[in-house]
Scaffold this motif. Structure first.
Motif, short mmCIF file in Angstrom:
data_model
loop_
_atom_site.label_atom_id
_atom_site.label_comp_id
_atom_site.label_asym_id
_atom_site.label_seq_id
_atom_site.Cartn_x
_atom_site.Cartn_y
_atom_site.Cartn_z
N LYS A 208 0.82 -1.22 0.00
CA LYS A 208 0.00 0.00 0.00
C LYS A 208 0.86 1.27 0.00
O LYS A 208 0.56 2.24 -0.69
N ILE A 209 1.92 1.22 0.78
CA ILE A 209 2.78 2.41 0.86
C ILE A 209 3.48 2.66 -0.47
O ILE A 209 3.52 3.79 -0.98
N SER B 16 3.69 5.70 -6.00
CA SER B 16 4.04 5.43 -7.39
C SER B 16 2.82 5.69 -8.27
O SER B 16 1.76 6.09 -7.77
N VAL B 17 2.94 5.45 -9.57
CA VAL B 17 1.81 5.67 -10.47
C VAL B 17 0.86 4.48 -10.48
O VAL B 17 -0.26 4.57 -10.98
N GLN B 18 1.30 3.36 -9.91
CA GLN B 18 0.42 2.19 -9.87
C GLN B 18 -0.59 2.27 -8.72
O GLN B 18 -0.26 2.77 -7.65
N ASP B 19 -1.80 1.78 -8.97
CA ASP B 19 -2.79 1.73 -7.90
C ASP B 19 -2.66 0.46 -7.07
O ASP B 19 -2.97 0.44 -5.89
N ALA C 35 9.37 4.86 -6.98
CA ALA C 35 8.52 5.51 -5.98
C ALA C 35 9.13 6.80 -5.46
O ALA C 35 10.36 6.91 -5.31
N ARG C 36 8.27 7.78 -5.19
CA ARG C 36 8.70 8.99 -4.49
C ARG C 36 9.17 8.61 -3.09
O ARG C 36 8.59 7.71 -2.47
N VAL C 37 10.15 9.30 -2.59
CA VAL C 37 10.55 9.08 -1.19
C VAL C 37 10.29 10.36 -0.40
O VAL C 37 10.37 11.46 -0.93
N ALA D 137 13.17 6.51 -5.85
CA ALA D 137 14.02 5.31 -5.78
C ALA D 137 13.27 4.14 -6.39
O ALA D 137 12.04 4.11 -6.42
N TRP D 138 14.03 3.19 -6.92
CA TRP D 138 13.46 1.97 -7.49
C TRP D 138 13.30 0.91 -6.41
O TRP D 138 14.19 0.70 -5.59
N PHE D 139 12.16 0.24 -6.45
CA PHE D 139 11.92 -0.85 -5.50
C PHE D 139 11.37 -2.07 -6.23
O PHE D 139 10.58 -1.92 -7.16
N LYS D 140 11.79 -3.22 -5.79
CA LYS D 140 11.10 -4.46 -6.18
C LYS D 140 10.20 -4.80 -5.01
O LYS D 140 10.67 -4.93 -3.86
#
Lengths: 421, 421
Positions: A8-9, A14-17, A27-29, A153-156
């Motif tokens: 959820k966070i 991010s742009v994904q729902d 994602a924005r940090v 930052a990029w997250f998996k």
């Protein structure tokens, strides 16, 4: 389909729902953190990127805490380099000696880590902020540099393991014991690149300090994050600490977990992690040998908060530190220092023969202010007991709660609070 | 023919009844001191001598204070080595972290340096004990070793220079200013291998703390000792501190001095010793430039006593340390720490943004806990401002009193207490 806390966070940033484990997101940090070890490298990398300004001067926190007050010339040069960077970019959250403390103690204290937020930090214990319902996670200096430039930052997306802690804690059993017990159960890679969600009545009943201790050590099980749902206690803790808005992102009731692990806390004894891995845990009742110690360390980003010092003081009150032991207390921040002092805890410590330090990471990572010689053993409320972590490769560290560290300081060997009454 | 203080003390500890400058004597010593830097070498030398026991286990004091709490593995090994030596020989005055402090603060505090006694210490500032009417003098580690074995040391009786301080001190002018002024007047070799006797109404009026600051820095003028006659203040200070008998050995009225130097203290301004010698002194009124500082250090064996911290707190009360300055306070002992805390001085310090350390020599000798980077300047209440003394060879140290160090911390540049009102 419901989402876990981390899903959820990340989705909200991010742009994904919707997100599921394995998805890759940019994602924005909300906050980017570095310390005196990692920030110099990040600054060098930042300078290579070629942007003029940091993404947001109020959303970067730089805390010289590992070798500060400056241990040596190298530390002085490193801190001076990041100080100049902070001034150039007018970074508001640069914490100088005298205002400072241990990064993971002061950031929550100053309301810089809020529920639903993402905080990345070039320090592995950035997962501490999970205790406030935030996604805090450790990154490398290069990621820190990129995030200082872009705010992203990029997250998996990791799978989540849900831990349900049921029942009531025995006396002198704390958040530290719960997390040590958990790491002992699943191992130091038991949650490797997975989010941990800590839930259940025992978590509900834990103080914010106890929760921060638990989330702090998620990384010691390999966890990407150690999340705890924000609740009334969280709101209470945040009162007066922040002006920023935030949105709580607790897990959906139909969230999908990779695994659910239930733990009956009523059976848990005070825990000790033997050298040289945090997973080498034993309950005090399982220790049959007399393990003499030469140092007891109470403090750090794991256990340097006011509650921790209160517990230690309660046990040390009217007692004396054993003649073979150096006992060192490291308050996590100037605020903790002042509060502990004003509550009379330092009087107890000094009368007992404890040395109270200015806030610093100190010996936790073998930095300074209490390094071990060959053959020496320490009991410590810190988070890692790897070979040579606190000094000589021939020294050993046993991890425990403030209660056990204080009791052991008095006895001269690893002991529980019950033994010093 | 009368004798000076040092002549009388040496005579009383030797087989000679009378001594004059140039005589060589083998004298009993009342206390042998070493720290964590010098004792390891002394222990190695002691072991070569081939005696089984030290001459008197109650008359040796070992204080790990320079790199303690252990700065690094090397420091840990050094301290561990001398700890084992202290245990083997059952040395009663081994001061562990938690009981400890800076050697020259705790020895007088614990009544281990008495009027008329001889204390040799493997530390140059052993001359501090002159303030109690004792012959305290620095020796090398080999002399320390020999004295631990035999209880004796060889001395060449030095000539004595008598300093007569007349008149009344201006506000905020302290013992530190008097000794800096004196060193400025005679130079860093002005009393080379000579005893200094500090006398006059200004000395009579000085507190014991102020006297200890003066005697402490006798070595910075090359002095073998810096002696002050024991008086009612000395007796008052010693009350409850010791069970040992002692005999006051003040100078005879017809003692012969090599030189008598009179100083009118009423004309002395607060002093600052510029880099990189303690003799480079200027009164605050002679400083026309704005000298920005990045660090202010208040403490050490020179100025880490309760009066020093009171003065600093009086000036810092309700003020803030300048944003460009790290201000560090080093109480000289656990006792000073506790007293300062209980008097509310730490509240003032913390509110002002000062970092309070556990007792240690800290950055004074470039040890740890506040080392300077290249290009940085510090104002410091310590005793030496040689090149690189507090860190990088490209850093600079200005010596001053606690009042000036505190005022400078607030302003961000070298300033007097009058400027912060």
């Amino acid at each position: 389909m419901g989402m876990t806390m981390i899903e959820k966070i990340l989705a909200a940033h991010s742009v994904q729902d919707e997100l599921k484990p394995g998805d890759i997101v940019n994602a924005r940090v909300d906050m980017v953190l570095g310390n005196d070890i990692t920030t110099p490298v990040a600054v060098e990398e930042f300078n290579k990127i070629g942007v003029d300004r940091v993404f947001d001067k109020e959303r970067i926190a730089i805390v010289p805490d590992h070798f500060a007050p400056n241990k040596d010339i190298k530390a002085a040069e490193q801190v001076n380099m990041i100080r100049k960077f902070a001034r150039k970019h007018e970074i508001t959250n640069f914490f100088e000696v005298g205002q400072m403390g241990i990064e993971h103690v002061i950031l929550p204290e100053k309301g810089l880590t809020l529920p639903g937020e993402i905080i990345i930090g070039a320090d592995s214990h950035t997962c501490t902020y999970g205790a406030l319902g935030a996604l805090g996670t450790g990154v490398g200096s290069t990621d820190m540099a990129a995030a200082m430039a872009t705010g992203k930052a990029w997250f998996k997306v990791p799978p989540t393991i849900k831990f349900v802690y049921k029942g009531e804690l025995k006396p002198h059993v704390s958040g530290k014991d719960l997390i040590l017990y958990t790491i002992g159960k699943i191992g130091v890679d038991g949650a490797l690149y997975k989010a941990m969600e800590f839930t259940g009545e025992a978590i509900d009943n834990l103080s914010m300090e106890g929760r921060m201790t638990m989330s702090n050590m998620a990384i010691e099980a390999g966890g990407k994050a150690g999340l705890i749902a924000a609740d009334e206690k969280t709101e209470e803790y945040l009162k007066g600490r922040t002006q920023r808005d935030y949105t709580v992102r607790n897990a959906d009731s139909d969230a999908e977990y990779e695994q659910v692990i239930e733990i009956d806390v009523s059976q848990i004894e005070p825990q000790v992690a033997f050298p040289s891995l945090p997973e080498n845990t034993k309950g005090l009742d399982e220790i049959n040998e007399k393990i003499e110690i030469q140092q007891s360390v109470i403090g750090s980003c794991t256990n340097g908060r006011i509650e921790d010092l209160r517990v230690a003081a309660e046990i040390l009150k009217g007692q004396k530190v054993n003649g073979n032991v150096r006992c060192l207390v490291f308050p996590g921040s100037q605020a903790v220092y002042k509060q502990a002092m004003n509550e009379g805890l330092f009087d107890i410590f000094i009368d007992a023969g404890v040395a109270v330090s200015t806030p610093t990471c100190g010996p936790c990572l073998g930095g300074h202010m209490g390094i071990l010689a060959e053959g020496e053993k320490a009991i410590s409320t810190t988070n890692r007991n790897f070979v040579g972590r606190m000094g000589s490769p021939g020294s050993e560290v046993y991890l425990a709660s403030p209660a056990v560290a204080a009791a052991s300081a008095i006895k001269g060997y690893i002991a529980g609070p019950e033994e010093v009454k």
